[in-house]
Design an enzyme around this catalytic site. Sequence first.
Site: not given
Lengths: 149, 420
Positions: B136, B213, B216, B239, B377
């Site tokens: 991202h 990261d 997600q 999220k 993104c």
Amino acid sequence: MNELRDLYQQVILDHYKQPRNFYRLKPATHHAKGHNPLCGDEVDIWLDIQDNIIRDIGFTGQGCAISTASASLMTEALRGKTLSEAHQIFDEVRAMVTTDTQLTSPAGKLMVLAGVRQFPARVKCAMLAWHTLNAALNHQTKPVSTEQT
Amino acid sequence: MSSSMINTQPRLSHEFDVGSVRQDFPILNTSVHHQKLVYLDNAATTQKPQAVLDALTHYYQHDNANVHRGVHALSERATQAFEAARETVRHFIGARHAQEIIFVRSTTEAINLVAGSFARPRLKPDDEILITEMEHHSNIVPWQLVCQQTGACLKVAPMDDQGILQMHEFEKQIGPRTRLVALTHVSNALGSINPLQEIIHLAKSRGAVVLIDGAQAVAHLPVNVSQLNCDFYAFSGHKLYGPTGTGVLYGRAELLESMPPWQGGGDMIRSVTFEHTEYNDIPYKFEAGTPDIAGVIGLAAAIRYLENLGLGPIHAHEQTLLHYATERLSNLPGLRIIGQSPQKSSLISFVMDGVHPHDIGTILDGEGIAIRTGHHCAMPIMDHFKVPATARASFALYNTTEEIDALVSGLNHVTQWFGK
């Protein structure tokens, strides 16, 4: 669903599938590049202007149905027009897709773009080619972005 | 995890009752354009269960005060709830110490904190930061800034055309100058789940510090940072069925202690004179200013909600949805799925012949179906697959196979609009 029908009228889908004047002018007296970074749409507007009259106009690039059809319809509407007529049509189209203003100029076919009004998220798609045209007429060298206005 | 396709409408797991789960999310009763909302944009943000909304309301109605300051009762209660939330997060991701949990605004802010406070002061010219092609923008741009500031260089490990990280290339790119490896757990634009255990082992055996990261991942997979043995793990609350404006940076205590503060202000100090300031201990050293107290308390409520359902059953339910949707979308003429890793989280990125993703999104919206369209993104991913944008349907614990049927029916209408 009626709003969708207003947006994706036959004329729009026709100009999307078979864009008119989809070519680069060589040489071009005026040119500008436009970009919508949110969806990746890109358009180049090419013009041949002699004695204040748009002798030829074409566009290249790729985009959604609305931005492609808008560019295609624009090239049809502006060929043979004087610069002051072109500026007037630009103002009218912008007013039409952002407010309830009706189109009064002879370029009546552009009326099909009025459906965009109901879809605020898509106004930028419809206006990309027009803002790029404006930049070309003003010899703006920096690419136009929908996210800088 | 099974990658086999399910050919008929599957029966969902007995331990997971999606009908009753849906009752917990009031927004799912909303109508959009006179149609029942079908919310398939969960990778952008998830909806919030009543338990989270109640936690926010309860905090503002009964406990609202600033934290770590007052001696009065409300301040005590707010501080206690805020610190209890830190413990909830610690347990949720398997960190060893609560002080390794730093509350920030978002995943983006967490990564920027590491870039500014860990990487920037340490990296020297020709040091290397290794990322992957499927990041991202928020795991690309902060490192580019660090490279500009320090003279370090950014290396990118490629993926293949399925959207799978090329491990042999990745291994080749980790050299003696690699100081930091930063990569995503799950790709937001493709769904690919990276083999973190192997990657982290490799990177750490060569002396690199590893940031993951997890934006997600945390809502979809059980995550244990101690088992993973990563140095930093970043994720967002919104999220994860929690409020917007909340994020978490997990950092190994020794590293956090060795890092200078990121922002200066209240809460991050022990004592201040005009000549000298002594900084507070971790995690407070990195939490300058009044935090999003209500948001953090709401995030803890979201985590309790998830733990109550169980990440295992949630994952199984979402994989069932993914396989069902993959099967049905694959059968639509002219539709191409972007990202076909056998290890995938519950999202599907796709393009359709002759239709721009933006037009797909508008037509589906007319039927009450929310998906994401655009470059997500992740413009380098779009470049890899030579598409300007994709449409993305992403599934959460409250989605159903009937909603996927609605998506397929909507996509058939798209084809009708744009057909010959």
